[in-house]
Design a protein around this motif. Sequence first.
Motif, PDB file in Angstrom:
ATOM      1  N   PHE A 135       7.671  50.423  45.016  1.00 17.80           N
ATOM      2  CA  PHE A 135       6.583  49.551  45.440  1.00 17.80           C
ATOM      3  C   PHE A 135       6.477  48.347  44.520  1.00 17.80           C
ATOM      4  CE2 PHE A 135       1.743  49.019  45.295  1.00 17.80           C
ATOM      5  CZ  PHE A 135       1.741  48.076  46.316  1.00 17.80           C
ATOM      6  N   ALA A 136       6.569  48.575  43.210  1.00 19.33           N
ATOM      7  CA  ALA A 136       6.406  47.512  42.216  1.00 19.33           C
ATOM      8  C   ALA A 136       7.165  47.904  40.950  1.00 19.33           C
ATOM      9  CB  ALA A 136       4.923  47.307  41.904  1.00 19.33           C
ATOM     10  N   THR A 137       7.233  46.989  39.997  1.00 16.68           N
ATOM     11  CA  THR A 137       7.934  47.276  38.745  1.00 16.68           C
ATOM     12  C   THR A 137       7.028  47.883  37.689  1.00 16.68           C
ATOM     13  OG1 THR A 137       7.576  45.018  37.935  1.00 16.68           O
ATOM     14  CG2 THR A 137       9.622  45.444  39.154  1.00 16.68           C
ATOM     15  N   ASN A 138       5.709  47.789  37.886  1.00 15.10           N
ATOM     16  CA  ASN A 138       4.761  48.400  36.947  1.00 15.10           C
ATOM     17  C   ASN A 138       3.395  48.485  37.619  1.00 15.10           C
ATOM     18  OD1 ASN A 138       3.395  45.797  36.528  1.00 15.10           O
ATOM     19  ND2 ASN A 138       5.218  45.255  35.331  1.00 15.10           N
ATOM     20  N   MET A 139       2.453  49.117  36.953  1.00 15.84           N
ATOM     21  CA  MET A 139       1.140  49.334  37.545  1.00 15.84           C
ATOM     22  C   MET A 139       0.363  48.037  37.742  1.00 15.84           C
ATOM     23  SD  MET A 139      -1.000  51.384  38.896  1.00 15.84           S
ATOM     24  CE  MET A 139      -0.595  53.064  38.462  1.00 15.84           C
ATOM     25  N   ARG A 140       0.479  47.114  36.809  1.00 18.26           N
ATOM     26  CA  ARG A 140      -0.217  45.828  36.962  1.00 18.26           C
ATOM     27  C   ARG A 140       0.241  45.127  38.239  1.00 18.26           C
ATOM     28  NH1 ARG A 140       1.627  41.228  36.693  1.00 18.26           N
ATOM     29  NH2 ARG A 140       3.515  41.891  35.610  1.00 18.26           N
ATOM     30  N   GLU A 141       1.548  45.054  38.431  1.00 17.78           N
ATOM     31  CA  GLU A 141       2.082  44.417  39.624  1.00 17.78           C
ATOM     32  C   GLU A 141       1.666  45.174  40.879  1.00 17.78           C
ATOM     33  OE1 GLU A 141       6.427  44.126  41.567  1.00 17.78           O
ATOM     34  OE2 GLU A 141       6.312  43.233  39.553  1.00 17.78           O
ATOM     35  N   ALA A 142       1.639  46.498  40.804  1.00 18.00           N
ATOM     36  CA  ALA A 142       1.244  47.308  41.960  1.00 18.00           C
ATOM     37  C   ALA A 142      -0.188  46.994  42.378  1.00 18.00           C
ATOM     38  CB  ALA A 142       1.402  48.787  41.639  1.00 18.00           C
ATOM     39  N   ARG A 143      -1.077  46.846  41.404  1.00 16.95           N
ATOM     40  CA  ARG A 143      -2.475  46.512  41.731  1.00 16.95           C
ATOM     41  C   ARG A 143      -2.570  45.123  42.343  1.00 16.95           C
ATOM     42  NH1 ARG A 143      -3.652  48.894  36.314  1.00 16.95           N
ATOM     43  NH2 ARG A 143      -4.403  51.021  36.654  1.00 16.95           N
ATOM     44  N   MET A 180      16.222  55.146  41.672  1.00 17.19           N
ATOM     45  CA  MET A 180      16.650  56.273  42.511  1.00 17.19           C
ATOM     46  C   MET A 180      15.657  57.429  42.459  1.00 17.19           C
ATOM     47  SD  MET A 180      19.734  57.632  40.076  1.00 17.19           S
ATOM     48  CE  MET A 180      19.723  59.322  40.652  1.00 17.19           C
ATOM     49  N   GLY A 181      15.014  57.618  41.302  1.00 17.38           N
ATOM     50  CA  GLY A 181      14.078  58.720  41.139  1.00 17.38           C
ATOM     51  C   GLY A 181      12.817  58.589  41.952  1.00 17.38           C
ATOM     52  N   TYR A 182      12.546  57.391  42.478  1.00 15.07           N
ATOM     53  CA  TYR A 182      11.326  57.170  43.243  1.00 15.07           C
ATOM     54  C   TYR A 182      11.237  58.135  44.428  1.00 15.07           C
ATOM     55  CZ  TYR A 182       7.389  54.132  44.575  1.00 15.07           C
ATOM     56  OH  TYR A 182       6.136  53.624  44.842  1.00 15.07           O
ATOM     57  N   HIS A 183      12.384  58.431  45.047  1.00 14.89           N
ATOM     58  CA  HIS A 183      12.385  59.341  46.190  1.00 14.89           C
ATOM     59  C   HIS A 183      12.004  60.761  45.774  1.00 14.89           C
ATOM     60  CE1 HIS A 183      13.852  56.541  49.124  1.00 14.89           C
ATOM     61  NE2 HIS A 183      14.903  56.231  48.390  1.00 14.89           N
ATOM     62  N   LEU A 184      12.528  61.220  44.649  1.00 19.62           N
ATOM     63  CA  LEU A 184      12.206  62.570  44.194  1.00 19.62           C
ATOM     64  C   LEU A 184      10.749  62.651  43.742  1.00 19.62           C
ATOM     65  CD1 LEU A 184      13.672  65.246  44.030  1.00 19.62           C
ATOM     66  CD2 LEU A 184      14.245  64.745  41.655  1.00 19.62           C
ATOM     67  N   LEU A 218       5.031  64.428  44.850  1.00 14.12           N
ATOM     68  CA  LEU A 218       3.651  64.050  45.166  1.00 14.12           C
ATOM     69  C   LEU A 218       3.288  64.454  46.592  1.00 14.12           C
ATOM     70  CD1 LEU A 218       3.522  60.495  43.539  1.00 14.12           C
ATOM     71  CD2 LEU A 218       2.818  62.684  42.563  1.00 14.12           C
ATOM     72  N   TRP A 219       4.219  64.320  47.515  1.00 18.38           N
ATOM     73  CA  TRP A 219       4.013  64.688  48.918  1.00 18.38           C
ATOM     74  C   TRP A 219       3.749  66.183  49.054  1.00 18.38           C
ATOM     75  CZ3 TRP A 219       8.703  64.501  52.793  1.00 18.38           C
ATOM     76  CH2 TRP A 219       8.266  64.792  54.091  1.00 18.38           C
ATOM     77  N   VAL A 229      -0.434  55.838  43.369  1.00 20.22           N
ATOM     78  CA  VAL A 229      -0.290  57.185  42.802  1.00 20.22           C
ATOM     79  C   VAL A 229       1.131  57.380  42.283  1.00 20.22           C
ATOM     80  CG1 VAL A 229      -0.518  59.648  43.251  1.00 20.22           C
ATOM     81  CG2 VAL A 229      -2.060  58.036  44.373  1.00 20.22           C
ATOM     82  N   HIS A 230       2.131  56.921  43.060  1.00 18.10           N
ATOM     83  CA  HIS A 230       3.511  56.994  42.589  1.00 18.10           C
ATOM     84  C   HIS A 230       3.674  56.241  41.273  1.00 18.10           C
ATOM     85  CE1 HIS A 230       3.921  58.026  46.802  1.00 18.10           C
ATOM     86  NE2 HIS A 230       5.200  58.316  46.651  1.00 18.10           N
ATOM     87  N   MET A 231       3.079  55.061  41.213  1.00 23.45           N
ATOM     88  CA  MET A 231       3.221  54.248  40.007  1.00 23.45           C
ATOM     89  C   MET A 231       2.515  54.888  38.816  1.00 23.45           C
ATOM     90  SD  MET A 231       5.247  51.904  40.902  1.00 23.45           S
ATOM     91  CE  MET A 231       5.216  51.155  39.277  1.00 23.45           C
ATOM     92  N   SER A 232       1.420  55.609  39.058  1.00 27.45           N
ATOM     93  CA  SER A 232       0.743  56.267  37.941  1.00 27.45           C
ATOM     94  C   SER A 232       1.611  57.391  37.381  1.00 27.45           C
ATOM     95  CB  SER A 232      -0.622  56.808  38.375  1.00 27.45           C
ATOM     96  OG  SER A 232      -0.486  57.872  39.290  1.00 27.45           O
ATOM     97  N   PHE A 233       2.314  58.119  38.246  1.00 24.81           N
ATOM     98  CA  PHE A 233       3.245  59.158  37.780  1.00 24.81           C
ATOM     99  C   PHE A 233       4.378  58.521  36.973  1.00 24.81           C
ATOM    100  CE2 PHE A 233       6.961  61.806  37.992  1.00 24.81           C
ATOM    101  CZ  PHE A 233       6.507  63.114  37.944  1.00 24.81           C
ATOM    102  N   ILE A 234       4.945  57.442  37.491  1.00 25.95           N
ATOM    103  CA  ILE A 234       6.073  56.784  36.826  1.00 25.95           C
ATOM    104  C   ILE A 234       5.645  56.173  35.490  1.00 25.95           C
ATOM    105  CG2 ILE A 234       7.646  54.806  37.023  1.00 25.95           C
ATOM    106  CD1 ILE A 234       7.782  55.551  40.063  1.00 25.95           C
TER     107      ILE A 234
END
Length: 330
Positions: free
Chosen positions: A97-105, A176-180, A185-186, A306-311
């Motif tokens: 989705f984004a490269t970091n949480m700031r960008e995601a927001r 690549m890990g984003y899918h796992l 989370l799913w 939520v994905h970005m918070s885990f990452i």
Amino acid sequence: MKLRAGVVGLGKQAVDDHIPGLTGAEGAELVAVCDDNAELVREHQYRLRVVGYTDFRDMFRHERLDLVIVTVPHHIGQEVIATAAEHSVHVLKEKPFATNMREARELTKQCEDAGIQLMVTLQRRFNPIYTSFMQLADQIGTPFLADGQYTLCVDDPSDGWRGQSATAGGGCVIDMGYHLVDMILWYFGLPDRVLADMSVQARPDRTYDAEDTALIHFGYDSGLYGSLLLSRYLGPKTEQIRLVGSRGVVHLERGRIRRLTNDGEAIESLSREQAWPSAATCQIDYFCRVIEGLRPNVSGPHANLVHMSFIEACYESAKTHAYVNPEEIQ
């Protein structure tokens, strides 16, 4: 009437998944492609009989688009999405989705302000092998252990924009890990604690700072715990999740899912071969229904926060060598 779609970025993901997915889609048709490589644009423009651009800003100015599929290097994604939002074009974004949480927001706000739908491409959610997981998990008693693995071998982890965190946002965890991560989370929700170790040592003769390998431990207050092994230097290519319960095991691989006894005897199995483009087509048609208000956005900006918070928790833990609660990062 089909929605008019453009594709920005003509790399492997677009060519292998998204363009074939559009070809088979009922809800959308490809009308324009864009890439900064003029030769690639000419090739696909001729082959697909669509309009080609080397500047995505020109594409948005000159084409009447309903949606765009964005498959660009990670650091360029925000600018493409912002431009799409300015032109009220909906976005199907290749992960992350984004490269970091700031960008995601920031992206979340841009989409909300423009009133556009953005959905991150998570094809596994549209593949029956993966959607069957929880149905089988209900039959193995109380789950207590989950472990996942997603590995492949890239000869030179320093090569290109993916080798540098400044352009990629990170290495195997965010890419690549984003899918796992999405599957964890799913299936189980956001963990209560994360502990991660990472390596940039697979090629000591190269200079890069985007992790080539990561080992992530995670746990829930419910008693479920597990680990993820991610690597872009460990072959052969492997993708799997195993859930162990008090009365059996569910073992998920890319093309197969099985329910086993605790001693490894197979009880039932479901397989699906050579169906990846079908998942891409299903995802595109689903997104068209999201745009039309007929389906919920299962992978929108807020879900991917939520994905970005885990990452981000993984990267913070790797720095501090301590457990991190992802909930505190949201």
